[in-house]
Design a protein around this motif. Structure first.
Motif, PDB file in Angstrom:
ATOM      1  N   GLU A 574       0.819  -1.204   0.000  1.00 28.89           N
ATOM      2  CA  GLU A 574       0.000   0.000   0.000  1.00 28.89           C
ATOM      3  C   GLU A 574       0.853   1.254   0.000  1.00 28.89           C
ATOM      4  OE1 GLU A 574      -2.730  -0.200   3.207  1.00 28.89           O
ATOM      5  OE2 GLU A 574      -3.861  -1.867   2.370  1.00 28.89           O
ATOM      6  N   GLY A 575       2.031   1.179   0.608  1.00 27.92           N
ATOM      7  CA  GLY A 575       2.935   2.333   0.607  1.00 27.92           C
ATOM      8  C   GLY A 575       3.320   2.731  -0.800  1.00 27.92           C
ATOM      9  N   TYR A 576       3.684   1.736  -1.614  1.00 26.40           N
ATOM     10  CA  TYR A 576       4.040   2.020  -3.010  1.00 26.40           C
ATOM     11  C   TYR A 576       2.832   2.522  -3.791  1.00 26.40           C
ATOM     12  CZ  TYR A 576       8.614  -0.178  -2.382  1.00 26.40           C
ATOM     13  OH  TYR A 576       9.880  -0.468  -1.961  1.00 26.40           O
ATOM     14  N   ASP A 577       1.641   1.954  -3.499  1.00 28.64           N
ATOM     15  CA  ASP A 577       0.423   2.379  -4.201  1.00 28.64           C
ATOM     16  C   ASP A 577       0.017   3.806  -3.832  1.00 28.64           C
ATOM     17  OD1 ASP A 577       0.328  -0.056  -5.391  1.00 28.64           O
ATOM     18  OD2 ASP A 577      -1.254  -0.882  -4.119  1.00 28.64           O
ATOM     19  N   ASP A 578       0.225   4.165  -2.555  1.00 30.26           N
ATOM     20  CA  ASP A 578      -0.260   5.464  -2.055  1.00 30.26           C
ATOM     21  C   ASP A 578       0.712   6.616  -2.275  1.00 30.26           C
ATOM     22  OD1 ASP A 578      -2.590   4.333  -1.226  1.00 30.26           O
ATOM     23  OD2 ASP A 578      -2.048   4.193   0.877  1.00 30.26           O
ATOM     24  N   ARG A 579       1.934   6.310  -2.722  1.00 30.98           N
ATOM     25  CA  ARG A 579       2.925   7.382  -2.833  1.00 30.98           C
ATOM     26  C   ARG A 579       2.457   8.479  -3.801  1.00 30.98           C
ATOM     27  NH1 ARG A 579       8.853   5.345  -3.450  1.00 30.98           N
ATOM     28  NH2 ARG A 579       7.937   4.309  -5.252  1.00 30.98           N
ATOM     29  N   ASP A 667       5.438   4.870   6.157  1.00 31.46           N
ATOM     30  CA  ASP A 667       5.757   6.309   6.102  1.00 31.46           C
ATOM     31  C   ASP A 667       7.047   6.556   5.342  1.00 31.46           C
ATOM     32  OD1 ASP A 667       3.501   7.026   7.469  1.00 31.46           O
ATOM     33  OD2 ASP A 667       4.466   7.004   9.442  1.00 31.46           O
ATOM     34  N   LYS A 668       8.024   5.683   5.528  1.00 32.40           N
ATOM     35  CA  LYS A 668       9.316   5.858   4.858  1.00 32.40           C
ATOM     36  C   LYS A 668       9.153   5.767   3.343  1.00 32.40           C
ATOM     37  CE  LYS A 668      12.770   4.017   6.957  1.00 32.40           C
ATOM     38  NZ  LYS A 668      13.755   3.014   7.477  1.00 32.40           N
ATOM     39  N   ILE A 669       8.306   4.819   2.895  1.00 34.20           N
ATOM     40  CA  ILE A 669       8.075   4.661   1.456  1.00 34.20           C
ATOM     41  C   ILE A 669       7.311   5.855   0.901  1.00 34.20           C
ATOM     42  CG2 ILE A 669       6.863   3.274  -0.280  1.00 34.20           C
ATOM     43  CD1 ILE A 669       7.374   0.834   1.532  1.00 34.20           C
TER      44      ILE A 669
END
Length: 672
Positions: A574-579, A667-669
């Protein structure tokens, strides 16, 4: 050329270590657990443990469960990794590598992962095998030295099973690459999604499945029905959870969006929209987390409470230190009961033990089906399921009072001559009972509420209390009824039980039980009889419940690890999707702090939703679990509640810790 594929594979694993490192660690742990189960199952020292057959059966079951869940788990985590690497693979394709070349690179990567996971797991299993076996021995109370042992069969089975699993993951990855074109690969998981449709029928089906499962769990009273319906309820909960997370969550979010006052608020607008589109792709993951969390809570709390209450379970199964049962095909005793009682008492006292309690009672029990006032034998002439069976115990008033000290003589009147009294947990509203062609008038009926009932194996069971002449007539009638339709005997044996409680250490009690056994064997009894000793059976109880406790902890740890890995990969994915969404939200005017607060709120709701649902599942399942534990001789409900609450608190703390760690990775992503 092969060196190029090798270098690319190594570079890819190193560059994607954030994805591969947890995958490798969880693979090593899973392989080690599988090896350890086989190691324990095949260890030569296990044959010397009392009750080894039960323990071997438990461990064999553990091997099968771990193999199944390892396959599911490795496939699930592998799908997250391949999804997040599609863009990278698409670049290779655009730069000129054919799909067969990419397949070779993926084959090298899978080979490296498989070798590291299997070799690391087997070596870890070998290193910790002695420690784990010592821990199991300690749980079982088995005093025996443990020698170092390498299970060759364990190594062979582990390599075979997990080698096959990793080959299947490679085939899955190759299929994904083969079916996708280069543009789809470059877009990876960032494919624009349409607004999910409200699937009303699916949501209704999910609610229906959960409602039926909860109804079964709460209302099922008959222990035979508990056994037959437990797995049905579990299956309905799993199906209902997946349907509800897939369709019900979308329906609720759309209802919130229709509420303009709620939706058009900067705190809710982005969160509801984000969750609405997130739910379609992540419903299966959230449902999996919910189901696994429920399994962890139920499994660990049940096995811990059974092990912690082993003394209560032993006492429930064996209320007295020794119990002598005499079974005869006639009500005319072949031995003098009082003489036999005195012989046992003299033997106990000769061993230096002091008798603190004793009882003598006789009865016979027939399993029947009751329809109105008719008591029909299970002779094959009547269609009856296991759940319709009723245990009918025929007994005198004196024997019933002797069998259960919680009953008060003043509340148990003697039935009139030729009549019977009926004691049952479910009300009996008939004025007669009809059995074997005879009709007997019911003098009085009573509700039987005793918790110490050793006869009522089935809820709805009945005591028929009558004088000896009536009992003798009924016994002769069932004896004359002959054989069942399948050729088996219908005869219920007339049973006399003599029980004693006496003092002493375990060694002294065992010696006394052995002396009693020899004294009983020296008689000239031509009927069936046997002696049971609580202390003698104690080791078997500890092996059985200790083995279940060990397996519960083992599988609980595995399910917890699977849950953590699903949560981790879900957050990373989800981090990669939400960036990109994060950047767009800032560009349209929202401050960095507002965007971050919105996303954190959204993650928090989605993250803890499975835990709340799991807690609801456990609460609904509580009545059925309590009855299952009662069938396993654990009637200490406060103990189970305590174990369940502590398990939930510890699991919640671990769950929150995982949330904090994975949120930082998210958060880091996104912050990049």
């Amino acid at each position: 050329m092969s060196n190029l594929y090798l270098r690319l594979a190594k570079t890819n694993i190193r560059n994607n270590r954030q994805l591969y490192l947890p995958y490798l660690i969880s693979g090593i742990v899973t392989v080690a657990m599988f090896y350890l189960m086989i190691f324990i199952n095949n260890n030569p020292g296990m044959k010397t443990i009392p009750g080894a057959a039960n323990l071997k059966m438990i461990m064999s079951m553990g091997v099968g469960i771990i193999a199944i869940f390892a396959c599911i788990f490795i496939f699930y985590t592998n799908s997250f990794i391949i999804k997040n690497r599609k863009k990278e693979i698409g670049v290779y394709n655009i730069l000129g590598m054919e799909k067969r070349h990419i397949a070779k690179v993926l084959g090298q990567e899978t080979f490296f992962v498989a070798v590291i996971a299997i070799a690391g797991g087997v070596l870890s299993g070998i290193v910790f095998s002695k420690l784990i076996l010592m821990l199991l021995y300690r749980m079982l109370g088995f005093q025996e030295s443990v020698s170092f042992y390498v299970a060759k069969a364990g190594i062979e089975y582990t390599i075979l099973v997990f080698g096959f699993v990793y080959v299947l993951t490679l085939l899955y990855n190759l299929l994904q690459i083969r079916l996708a074109n280069p543009i789809e690969l470059l877009r990876g998981g960032n494919v624009g999604e349409k607004e999910p449709k409200t699937k009303v029928l699916m949501a209704i089906a999910g609610i229906t499945c959960l409602t039926v499962a909860y109804y079964i769990a709460i209302t099922t009273e008959n222990p035979m029905e508990v056994l037959t319906k437990f797995f049905l309820a579990v299956l309905l909960v799993i199906i209902g959870t997946y349907l509800l997370f897939t369709a019900g969550s979308i329906a609720i979010l759309k209802m919130l969006r229709k509420n303009k006052k709620f939706y058009y608020n900067k705190k809710h607008f982005a969160a509801v929209s984000g969750m609405l589109y997130r739910m379609k792709q992540n419903a299966a993951g959230l449902a999996s987390i919910c189901v696994l969390s429920t399994m962890v809570l139920v499994m660990i709390s049940m096995t811990v409470s059974m092990f912690a209450g082993v003394d209560d379970e032993l006492k429930a199964c064996y209320p007295y230190e020794v119990n002598y049962m005499d079974r005869s095909e006639t009500m005319d005793p072949t031995v003098d009961v009082q003489e036999l009682y005195q012989k046992m008492a003299d033997t106990i006292q000769a061993q230096g033990r002091e008798i603190t309690d004793s009882e003598v009672y006789s009865y016979f029990q027939i399993f029947m089906t009751v329809k109105g006032s008719e008591f029909l034998p299970l002779d094959g002439s009547v269609d009856v399921s296991a759940t319709d069976m009723t245990g009918v115990t025929f007994i005198t008033r004196e024997s019933l009072l002797a069998s259960d000290r919680s009953l008060k003589a003043s509340e148990m009147p003697e039935p009139e001559a030729g009549k019977v009294n009926i004691y049952s947990k479910t009300p009996y509203n008939q004025s007669t009972i009809q059995l074997y062609g005879q009709t007997y008038a019911v003098d009085q009926t009573f509700s039987y509420e005793s918790e110490n009932d050793s006869f009522m194996v089935l809820d709805g069971s009945i005591y028929v209390v009558a004088d000896e002449s009536v009992l003798r007539q009924i016994f002769d009638l069932q004896k004359a009824a002959g054989m069942n339709a399948d050729g088996s005997s219908m005869l219920s044996m007339y049973q006399t039980e003599i029980s004693f409680e006496y003092d002493g250490t375990k060694e002294e009690k065992l010696a006394c039980a052995e002396a009693l056994s020899k004294a009983m064997e020296s008689g000239e009894n031509t009927h069936t009889s046997y002696l049971e000793s609580r202390t003698e059976n104690e080791k078997d109880f500890y092996v059985l419940y200790g083995g279940l406790f060990f397996l519960g902890l083992f599988l609980g740890i595995m399910f917890l690890m699977v849950t953590v890995m699903i949560i981790f990969y879900k957050q990373i994915s989800e981090g990669y999707d939400d960036r990109e969404r994060y950047i767009i939200m800032e560009k349209v005017g929202m401050s960095h702090a507002e965007v971050k607060a919105t996303i954190q709120s959204q993650i928090r709701i989605v993250f803890f939703l499975p835990l709340v649902m799991a807690a609801i599942h456990v609460a609904a399942a509580f009545p059925m679990i309590r009855r299952l534990l009662a069938m396993l001789n654990l009637t200490n409900v406060p103990l189970f509640v305590t174990c369940l609450v502590v398990t939930i608190l510890i699991f919640t703390a671990i769950y929150y810790l995982v949330f904090r760690i994975t949120s930082k990775a998210y958060d880091k992503i996104v912050s990049k």
